[in-house]
Design an enzyme around this catalytic site. Structure first.
Site, mmCIF file in Angstrom:
data_model
loop_
_atom_site.group_PDB
_atom_site.id
_atom_site.type_symbol
_atom_site.label_atom_id
_atom_site.label_comp_id
_atom_site.label_asym_id
_atom_site.label_seq_id
_atom_site.Cartn_x
_atom_site.Cartn_y
_atom_site.Cartn_z
ATOM 1 N N GLU A 1 0.810 -1.222 0.000
ATOM 2 C CA GLU A 1 0.000 0.000 0.000
ATOM 3 C C GLU A 1 0.839 1.266 0.000
ATOM 4 O O GLU A 1 0.452 2.272 -0.619
ATOM 5 C CB GLU A 1 -0.945 0.008 1.207
ATOM 6 C CG GLU A 1 -2.062 -1.032 1.146
ATOM 7 C CD GLU A 1 -1.645 -2.401 1.657
ATOM 8 O OE1 GLU A 1 -0.510 -2.524 2.162
ATOM 9 O OE2 GLU A 1 -2.442 -3.353 1.551
ATOM 10 N N HIS B 1 -10.289 -4.395 10.635
ATOM 11 C CA HIS B 1 -11.067 -4.427 9.379
ATOM 12 C C HIS B 1 -12.408 -3.711 9.546
ATOM 13 O O HIS B 1 -13.349 -3.999 8.808
ATOM 14 C CB HIS B 1 -11.337 -5.868 8.936
ATOM 15 C CG HIS B 1 -10.143 -6.578 8.360
ATOM 16 N ND1 HIS B 1 -9.089 -6.992 9.129
ATOM 17 C CD2 HIS B 1 -9.838 -6.934 7.092
ATOM 18 C CE1 HIS B 1 -8.189 -7.596 8.357
ATOM 19 N NE2 HIS B 1 -8.614 -7.570 7.122
HETATM 20 C C1 LIG Z 1 -2.037 -4.167 4.847
HETATM 21 C C2 LIG Z 1 -3.023 -5.126 4.319
HETATM 22 N N1 LIG Z 1 -3.305 -5.114 2.994
HETATM 23 C C3 LIG Z 1 -4.200 -5.975 2.493
HETATM 24 C C4 LIG Z 1 -4.841 -6.867 3.292
HETATM 25 C C5 LIG Z 1 -5.861 -7.824 2.733
HETATM 26 N N2 LIG Z 1 -5.318 -9.173 2.707
HETATM 27 C C6 LIG Z 1 -5.538 -10.034 3.701
HETATM 28 S S1 LIG Z 1 -4.716 -11.460 3.510
HETATM 29 C C7 LIG Z 1 -4.036 -10.937 2.067
HETATM 30 C C8 LIG Z 1 -3.134 -11.845 1.311
HETATM 31 C C9 LIG Z 1 -1.968 -12.251 2.129
HETATM 32 O O1 LIG Z 1 -1.192 -13.139 1.403
HETATM 33 P P1 LIG Z 1 0.006 -13.884 2.104
HETATM 34 O O2 LIG Z 1 0.838 -12.918 2.857
HETATM 35 O O3 LIG Z 1 0.674 -14.701 1.073
HETATM 36 O O4 LIG Z 1 -0.700 -14.807 3.191
HETATM 37 P P2 LIG Z 1 -1.729 -16.007 2.960
HETATM 38 O O5 LIG Z 1 -3.097 -15.420 2.926
HETATM 39 O O6 LIG Z 1 -1.374 -16.685 1.701
HETATM 40 O O7 LIG Z 1 -1.554 -16.865 4.160
HETATM 41 C C10 LIG Z 1 -4.473 -9.647 1.756
HETATM 42 C C11 LIG Z 1 -4.104 -8.906 0.550
HETATM 43 C C12 LIG Z 1 -4.536 -6.837 4.666
HETATM 44 N N3 LIG Z 1 -5.142 -7.663 5.541
HETATM 45 N N4 LIG Z 1 -3.620 -5.982 5.141
#
Ligand SMILES: Cc1ncc(C[n+]2csc(CCOP(=O)(O)OP(=O)(O)O)c2C)c(N)n1
Lengths: 323, 333
Positions: free
Chosen positions: A58, A127
């Site tokens: 972000e 959230h």
């Molecule tokens: C700062 C932020 N940006 C976006 C999100 C929305 N979001 C939640 S999980 C996720 C994906 C995370 O991917 P990863 O780090 O690979 O973890 P996984 O879900 O695969 O365990 C996103 C974009 C968030 N929670 N926090």
């Protein structure tokens, strides 16, 4: 007119404006598959150049929005949940909000930031925020908080044709709510309240997600013989001070309903404006119905306890009228 | 199975708890999945099913005084680090008896007494928190370590570079554990991530390992070396564990996604590489556990999960006024 879902109205505005203006581009995390449905189908329609999934970054995305805007594009940046605005806040507060001034007006900053906000669904503290107060305080960004499908579409079209960075905050969990939306191409100007129910006894100004609750409080007030005027604020920056004051001149009483935390909320700003500019019209102190100064708890009853609801709004309005 | 049990004394006393913990994480989450789909849970859940070998392989080396930070997908780390299944499930049910008294829910399970500084709803937030915890260890002149679990998606936040720099420069006892489960929400990792994540850490010239994250012994071996090094003042290490998320990004996703983001054949293929099934096969093959002992373990875990689920369901809802007491410490909000 046709009934449309709130999220569909947003999707329609994006689709129509992107078709009209080839300079509009849209990016963000998972905008291609579209978690909320607001960007659904845009990739298929406008292709992978103008619609783009990004990595999770972000702090960079907000800076990229500034750079692309300074290079002649109209940028729509989707931040998903409003709490992630915080993660990208530096370029918003230090660049996006200020570069027009610092460059002596050389740059325009046509950026639209989309984000869902608000609690009530046990999404917990990271959230569920309603961050418009801190955005209002930046000075250089517009803040739009549509509550109905028709307003969402008309306001978003105005924003997408504008030249200033604007937060278009989507009422969380309200995407499926439907209402009539005009068929023709229309826009709604920023800075104009909408009077949803005229009344004589008390002005209830509601912000975004809270409009629904303010309307739901009407029967209880009517049952007490109170005639409320319910106003949807629609945009917080610019703020329709005249529209609010005109109503208070008539009713002499003001309740502002805001899902933001109370301290320095939009509600407290609106109350201050009215106290300043319509003091002599007031028959009672302006009242705020807000979230206490706490983070959103997870458990349903705990969350309900801190969120405004129709009963709290009716109680506040009735107390002002003395019933 | 490409396991290397030779890195450590692969005794039954070491190996069986690894299976036990993986089973506990799995069965707790299967129950949460069922409860979610039955509409019993107030909020959403991101399940760790398929990735258990990573949390378990790492946490097997940790003490209560060592700290971890976790992600939105945090149940596995919580349990593997010694968190109570009862208190976690009660939290996810929004109950007073929950580990965070119903204030945090699934995405925020934390037990500071066990060194679990929390699951986190902000992607990559745990990295800097762990870096701070590791700094505190050096101030204390202790042999504790601090571990950050984070996803491949999180690796794209700038804070990874920033924490690698501080941790390396200050020689902090921090272990970076990147769980590459091939997805960042609904985006395949390859579409949002350039290069190999582990190479980002290699630039800092710290010890780095890329391991099969579905092989609990591979994870256990790499983590053991990294943690021992950190305890002895050897500074940070980085582990990229390659694994796969078998469930959705969140359990509710089918209700709102209009299209698929992965092939079911791919999921099936990875189901064939289930870390628990692989490890069971290994243990049987090595003659460490027989069928009867595995069944007994399964029954023991099933009883723990049933007890925890009933405890959670029967608990009293969270105190609605607690928010005003815990927003500040010793100060009413
Ligand atoms: C700062 C932020 N940006 C976006 C999100 C929305 N979001 C939640 S999980 C996720 C994906 C995370 O991917 P990863 O780090 O690979 O973890 P996984 O879900 O695969 O365990 C996103 C974009 C968030 N929670 N926090």
């Amino acid at each position: 007119m046709a009934k449309k879902r709130y999220i569909q109205a947003i999707n329609d505005a994006l689709t129509e404006e992107m078709a009209r203006d080839p300079k509009i581009i849209l990016f963000g995390e998972d905008v291609e598959i579209s978690m909320f449905g607001d960007t659904l189908g845009l990739l298929e329609r406008f292709g992978p150049g103008r619609i783009r999934n990004t990595p999770i970054c972000e702090a960079t995305l907000t800076g990229m929005a500034v750079g692309a805007a300074a290079s002649g594009y109209r940028v729509v940046l989707h931040m998903m949940f409003s709490n992630f605005i915080y993660t990208g806040f530096d370029a918003i507060a230090n660049q996006m909000a200020k570069l027009r001034l610092m460059t002596g007006g050389q740059m325009s900053m046509p950026i639209t930031i989309l984000a869902g906000y608000g609690g009530g669904r046990s999404s917990a503290a990271q959230h569920s925020d309603t961050p418009h107060p801190l955005l209002m305080n930046l000075g250089g960004v517009n803040v739009v908080v549509p509550a109905s499908p028709a307003d969402a579409k008309g306001l978003l079209k105005t924003v997408l044709r504008g030249k200033n960075p604007t937060f278009f905050l989507e009422a969380g969990g309200r995407g499926a709510e439907t209402a009539e939306v005009p068929d023709e191409d229309y826009t709604i100007p920023l800075g104009k309240v909408s009077v949803l129910r005229p009344g004589r006894d008390v002005t209830v100004v509601a912000i975004g997600t809270m409009v629904k609750h303010a309307l739901a409080a009407i029967p209880e007030l009517e049952a007490k013989g109170i005639d409320p005027e319910v106003i949807d604020i629609r945009t917080l920056v610019p703020l329709d001070e005249d529209g609010i004051i005109a109503s208070v001149q008539k009713t002499g009483r003001l309740v502002v309903v805001d899902e933001a935390r109370d301290r320095c909320s939009a509600a407290s700003h609106i109350c201050a404006v009215v106290a300043d500019k319509a003091f002599s019209a007031l028959k009672a102190p302006p009242k705020r119905v807000t979230v206490p100064n706490v983070a959103m708890p997870y458990a349903p009853a705990s969350e309900k306890n801190v969120l405004p609801n129709p009963a709290k709004i009716a109680a506040a309005a009735a107390a002002l009228v003395g019933r | 199975m490409k396991t290397d049990a030779r890195n450590f004394a692969a005794t039954k006393e070491v190996l069986v708890p690894l299976l036990r913990q993986m089973l506990l994480v799995r069965r707790v989450e299967e129950r949460l999945s069922a409860d979610f789909h039955a509409g019993k849970l107030p909020g959403g859940v991101h399940l760790y099913i398929g990735q258990e070998a990573v949390a378990v392989g790492v946490c097997a080396h940790l003490r209560d005084s060592d700290t971890i930070t976790s992600t939105h997908r945090g149940h596995g780390h919580f349990i593997a680090k010694g968190g109570s299944p009862r208190a976690m499930m009660a939290e996810i049910w929004g109950k007073r008896s929950g580990i965070c008294r119903g204030m945090g829910g699934s995405m925020h399970v934390a037990d500071v007494s066990k060194g679990i500084l929390g699951a986190n709803g902000i992607v990559a937030a745990g990295l800097a928190i762990t870096c701070g915890a590791a700094y505190a260890v050096t101030l204390d002149r202790s042999d504790r370590v601090a571990v950050a679990f984070f996803g491949d998606g999180a690796a794209n936040q700038g804070t990874l570079m920033e924490t690698l720099n501080v941790a390396t420069l200050w020689n902090l006892p921090m272990i970076f554990v990147c769980e590459n489960n091939r997805f960042s929400e609904f985006s395949p990792t390859s579409t949002v991530t350039a290069g190999d994540i582990v190479d980002r850490a290699r630039a800092f010239k710290i010890p780095c390992a890329s391991v099969d994250g579905n092989d609990v012994l591979a994870v256990h071996g790499a983590a053991g070396a990294a943690i021992e090094r950190a305890r002895k003042g050897g500074g940070p290490s980085f582990i990229e564990a390659h694994t796969y998320r078998l469930h959705g990004h969140l359990e509710a996703e089918k209700s709102f996604l209009k299209s698929a983001y992965r092939e079911s054949a791919e999921v099936e293929e990875w189901r064939g590489r289930d870390p628990i099934a692989l490890f069971k096969t290994y243990l049987r093959g090595e003659g460490i556990l027989d069928e009867r002992e595995v069944d007994a373990l399964e029954r023991e875990i099933a009883a723990i999960v049933e007890d925890a689920a009933q405890f959670a369901e029967a608990g009293e809802p969270a105190d609605p006024n607690l928010v005003f007491e815990v927003m500040f410490h010793e100060q009413r909000a």
